[in-house]
Write a protein that holds these residues in place. Structure first.
Motif, PDB file in Angstrom:
ATOM      1  N   TYR A 100       1.224  17.367  -2.553  1.00 24.26           N
ATOM      2  CA  TYR A 100       2.620  16.954  -2.675  1.00 24.26           C
ATOM      3  C   TYR A 100       3.425  18.007  -3.431  1.00 24.26           C
ATOM      4  CZ  TYR A 100       6.215  13.260  -2.540  1.00 24.26           C
ATOM      5  OH  TYR A 100       7.334  12.503  -2.274  1.00 24.26           O
ATOM      6  N   LEU A 101       2.809  18.600  -4.433  1.00 27.05           N
ATOM      7  CA  LEU A 101       3.543  19.461  -5.356  1.00 27.05           C
ATOM      8  C   LEU A 101       3.497  20.942  -4.986  1.00 27.05           C
ATOM      9  CD1 LEU A 101       2.292  17.748  -8.641  1.00 27.05           C
ATOM     10  CD2 LEU A 101       4.524  17.448  -7.546  1.00 27.05           C
ATOM     11  N   GLY A 102       2.753  21.275  -3.956  1.00 30.04           N
ATOM     12  CA  GLY A 102       2.642  22.680  -3.599  1.00 30.04           C
ATOM     13  C   GLY A 102       1.841  23.464  -4.622  1.00 30.04           C
ATOM     14  N   LEU A 103       0.751  22.855  -5.132  1.00 30.35           N
ATOM     15  CA  LEU A 103      -0.107  23.506  -6.119  1.00 30.35           C
ATOM     16  C   LEU A 103      -1.558  23.405  -5.642  1.00 30.35           C
ATOM     17  CD1 LEU A 103       1.380  21.820  -9.349  1.00 30.35           C
ATOM     18  CD2 LEU A 103       1.766  24.182  -8.602  1.00 30.35           C
TER      19      LEU A 103
ATOM     20  N   ILE B  53      -3.122   6.073   2.060  1.00 31.56           N
ATOM     21  CA  ILE B  53      -3.728   6.550   0.816  1.00 31.56           C
ATOM     22  C   ILE B  53      -4.497   5.412   0.167  1.00 31.56           C
ATOM     23  CG2 ILE B  53      -3.187   7.261  -1.546  1.00 31.56           C
ATOM     24  CD1 ILE B  53      -0.943   8.935  -0.440  1.00 31.56           C
ATOM     25  N   THR B  54      -3.925   4.241   0.198  1.00 27.46           N
ATOM     26  CA  THR B  54      -4.587   3.029  -0.280  1.00 27.46           C
ATOM     27  C   THR B  54      -4.725   2.116   0.938  1.00 27.46           C
ATOM     28  OG1 THR B  54      -2.522   1.847  -0.671  1.00 27.46           O
ATOM     29  CG2 THR B  54      -3.342   3.238  -2.463  1.00 27.46           C
ATOM     30  N   PRO B  55      -5.402   0.989   0.809  1.00 26.54           N
ATOM     31  CA  PRO B  55      -5.354   0.015   1.896  1.00 26.54           C
ATOM     32  C   PRO B  55      -3.890  -0.285   2.200  1.00 26.54           C
ATOM     33  CG  PRO B  55      -6.965  -0.648   0.270  1.00 26.54           C
ATOM     34  CD  PRO B  55      -6.252   0.543  -0.297  1.00 26.54           C
TER      35      PRO B  55
ATOM     36  N   LEU C  26       6.134  10.426   0.944  1.00 30.38           N
ATOM     37  CA  LEU C  26       5.265   9.428   0.345  1.00 30.38           C
ATOM     38  C   LEU C  26       5.873   8.093   0.733  1.00 30.38           C
ATOM     39  CD1 LEU C  26       2.848   9.212  -1.600  1.00 30.38           C
ATOM     40  CD2 LEU C  26       4.485   9.093  -3.467  1.00 30.38           C
ATOM     41  N   LEU C  27       5.092   7.247   1.394  1.00 28.20           N
ATOM     42  CA  LEU C  27       5.630   5.993   1.914  1.00 28.20           C
ATOM     43  C   LEU C  27       5.167   4.825   1.060  1.00 28.20           C
ATOM     44  CD1 LEU C  27       4.943   6.794   5.647  1.00 28.20           C
ATOM     45  CD2 LEU C  27       7.171   6.824   4.494  1.00 28.20           C
TER      46      LEU C  27
ATOM     47  N   GLY D  40       0.816  -1.203   0.000  1.00 28.47           N
ATOM     48  CA  GLY D  40       0.000   0.000   0.000  1.00 28.47           C
ATOM     49  C   GLY D  40       0.855   1.261   0.000  1.00 28.47           C
ATOM     50  N   VAL D  41       0.184   2.402   0.060  1.00 25.91           N
ATOM     51  CA  VAL D  41       0.849   3.691   0.001  1.00 25.91           C
ATOM     52  C   VAL D  41       0.320   4.581   1.126  1.00 25.91           C
ATOM     53  CG1 VAL D  41       1.329   5.710  -1.443  1.00 25.91           C
ATOM     54  CG2 VAL D  41       0.955   3.487  -2.515  1.00 25.91           C
TER      55      VAL D  41
END
Lengths: 256, 256
Positions: A205-208, A114-116, A92-93, A74-75
């Motif tokens: 993540y991207l600062g947007l 973020i996911t299971p 981000l792991l 997972g993430v």
DNA sequence: CGCAGAATTGATACATCTCAAGCTGGGTGG
DNA sequence: CCACCCAGCTTGAGATGTATCAATTCTGCG
């Protein structure tokens, strides 16, 4: 201590992770990768698995963090949030990444699935004790931390100096590269992968803003750099072309 | 092996750093801080001092990096530069900070002295060997690396989400806090410190242009948050007021 | 079928960048 | 000793990239 998550795509298969570290999917990359068989046995004695649903928060910034562990599948993400709600993802792991900081009692960031997600956990104290007696763990953790520091600094360049288009291309390139590596596919030509992040998560993540993310993805699509396959699939017809859009050194090429 | 720098404010005093680690100014904070006396002796055998002038580059990104070491005095920076010249500072090295990565042959960033700089160096190989035999060094290095990672992530929030004014205030707060700590002064009220960075270096650190930096400093000055004292001196009449401008949690207050 | 979360697209606002012109202070050479 | 010079800094005017606010459209799912 194992929490099951019936309704989010986690099959009962997750339960079958054996107590035996030797056939663990992240055996060769995680914090335990340098361990000798007898060291693994000691780790096996104190480890336990936990599962989390997509969207679930494992720890809140400032909370007591009484376990550490490795992402098995997972993430997950690490985020900082300001008082007024502005949010920045700071990590981000992915599978084999380590969560938690030995020697620190309280978490510095929110950690969210973020996911299971399945984690291989250790209570912090026993892990710290074991680490003190097991240089192979400490050495590997140092190496992983140095890698993370390099990645964080790479990200600082992205946040501080890249344009929105370059940011998006860089993020897509990370997932495309990872996909190619996992499948042992070639790191050029056509790559198809699944993007686990929503537009909002990408923006964090991207600062947007998510609108800018959406616009830039549309633009890259319009220019034929990528194509979308359903909701989550992204097709990169030519990886080299995508790399050109990242603004990174494309020839030097020892990029993470 | 000691290079002297007569014309940049480095007095010959620098030469008097004794071989004796026990009266080293960074003894209690550097990578050696956990070492026992007999471990220090082994470090003393392989260490040597090097001085650099302000502006001098110690290592270029991609070059062989055959030494590692600690900043003894002065300030240095780590920078990433893109092909088209866009530059982002990714680290600021202050006394006791560690430079170089054990286990890696080539530098990932440019390392440049900002002020006259004195480093306590070790050739990489002997240091790695010693580290493998000396857990006190490895442990301390892990701890320092984790701290740097936290700082890098804090900086990601700044780069991704803070306004120009907040960025400037945050940078000034770092130097003000450091000054207060060094002099063991109170962390509130009036603080006077010297800013070693030029407008351009500040811009590189903050992901801004030097013009924007200059304008925001003028604005903070106009609002009475800071006052300039000569070329380099910055006076903060009320540190709490400056902190309010950073956008950070001001009450939680366990900020780095 | 219709709802809710996610994504797209449009119009406009605004923060920061870019280009450009002066300013300042400390060092240097005539 | 003074005039000059130059790096560093400030300030201005206008351009531009991204954010903001708002309206649809898509997609998967109960």
């Amino acid at each position: 201590m194992i929490e099951i998550n019936r309704d989010s795509g986690v099959s009962t298969q997750e339960l079958t992770f054996s107590k035996d570290c030797s056939d663990c999917p992240i055996r060769h990359r995680a914090v335990c990768s340098r361990c000798e068989p007898e060291e693994l046995i000691r780790l096996e004695e104190i480890k336990y698995y936990r599962s989390f649903e997509a969207g679930q928060t494992l720890v809140w910034s400032g909370d007591r963090m009484d376990f550490v562990g490795s992402v098995v599948s997972g993430v997950a993400r690490l985020t900082h949030t300001m008082e007024d709600g502005r949010t920045q993802m700071v990590g981000l792991l992915l599978p084999s990444d380590f969560v938690g900081r030995p020697g620190r009692e309280r978490a510095s960031y929110d950690v969210t699935a973020i996911t299971p997600l399945v984690m291989c956990c250790f209570r912090r104290k026993p892990f710290e004790d074991l680490m003190a007696r097991t240089p192979h763990i400490a050495t590997r953790l140092l190496e992983m931390t140095l890698d993370e520091l390099d990645a964080a600094r790479e990200w600082m360049l992205l946040l501080g100096r890249k344009t929105a288009r370059e940011k998006i291309a860089s993020l897509l390139a990370i997932f495309a590269r990872r996909q190619a590596q996992e499948r042992a596919g070639p790191m050029h030509g056509r790559i198809l992968f699944e993007m686990p992040l929503t537009r909002e998560a990408m923006a964090d993540y991207l600062g947007l803003t998510l609108e800018t993310v959406s616009r830039q993805i549309s633009a890259l699509k319009g220019d034929g750099v990528i194509a979308l396959q359903g909701k989550r699939g992204i097709l990169v017809p030519d990886f080299a072309r995508l790399l050109e859009e990242t603004g990174d050194d494309t020839d030097g090429g020892q990029l993470v």
